[in-house]
Design an enzyme around this catalytic site. Structure first.
Site, short mmCIF file in Angstrom:
data_model
loop_
_atom_site.label_atom_id
_atom_site.label_comp_id
_atom_site.label_asym_id
_atom_site.label_seq_id
_atom_site.Cartn_x
_atom_site.Cartn_y
_atom_site.Cartn_z
CE LYS A 135 40.81 43.29 46.67
NZ LYS A 135 41.82 42.45 45.97
CB THR A 141 44.98 43.77 48.95
OG1 THR A 141 43.95 42.79 48.92
CG2 THR A 141 45.48 44.03 47.54
#
Length: 207
Positions: free
Chosen positions: A68, A125
């Site tokens: 991620k 994120t």
């Protein structure tokens, strides 16, 4: 005398430390092959502010937590270039597909990537202003060099992770076009706009 094998696991999920420290609501996943360890971690951390989910899929949770960051850099670059919300949504969606493809080849459970440590952590994120990896991507998209950004003390684990993941993916013959574009931009001198163009110019395929 037999050596005792200690149970290990990982606690991960969409969580900015500053918000956790303030006691704001958060949901995380504890992953371990040990049922007793998962139960112990849940009993310690589960509270009115922190919801703990349990999973046996350590590989999936670890891969999601690593990749991620790479996808967040890609989204930051896109936003730094001013490519808009549509482009960001496409990168998040196809980034999730890339994470899932890579993880399942390593033995992860596909469903893990639709949960907190896959989609949840990716969305946070890739879009949150507290995300270091997103901030690095933004600055790359705005014309700064990675060396300059890192020299200023910025930590971006997704940068080196992208290189390691791409090398492993190539060895396993797993296509990782977004990760490759991030590596080209960060380490091969490819202009961010050109990297995006190469991504968009790829042959059409089924979703």
């Amino acid at each position: 005398m037999k050596a005792t094998q200690l149970a290990t696991g990982v606690l991960s999920g969409p969580s900015f430390a500053k918000e956790v420290a303030k006691g704001l609501p958060v949901a995380l996943t504890v992953a371990s092959s040990s049922n007793s360890l998962r139960e112990l971690v849940t009993s310690v951390f589960h509270s009115e502010h922190m919801r703990i989910y349990s999973s046996p899929d350590v590989m999936g949770v670890e891969v999601g937590g690593a990749l991620k960051n790479v996808m967040a850099i890609a989204c930051g670059i896109s936003d730094g270039l001013g490519l808009g919300s549509n482009a960001r949504a496409a990168l998040i969606t196809r980034g999730l597909a890339e994470m899932t493809r890579f993880g399942t080849v390593l033995g992860a459970m596909p469903g893990t990537f639709s949960g907190l440590t896959g989609l949840g952590d990716l969305v946070l994120t890739a879009t949150g202003e507290l995300s270091r990896n997103r901030q690095v991507g933004l600055r790359i998209g705005q014309g700064e060099s990675l060396d300059k950004i890192l020299a200023g003390g910025m930590t971006a684990e997704g940068a080196r992770c992208a290189q390691a993941v791409l090398a492993r993916a190539r060895a396993m013959r797993v296509p990782m076009p977004i990760t490759e574009a991030v590596c080209d931009t960060l380490f091969a001198g490819v202009a961010p706009a050109h990297a995006v163009h190469r991504l968009m110019a790829r042959s059409a395929t089924e979703e």
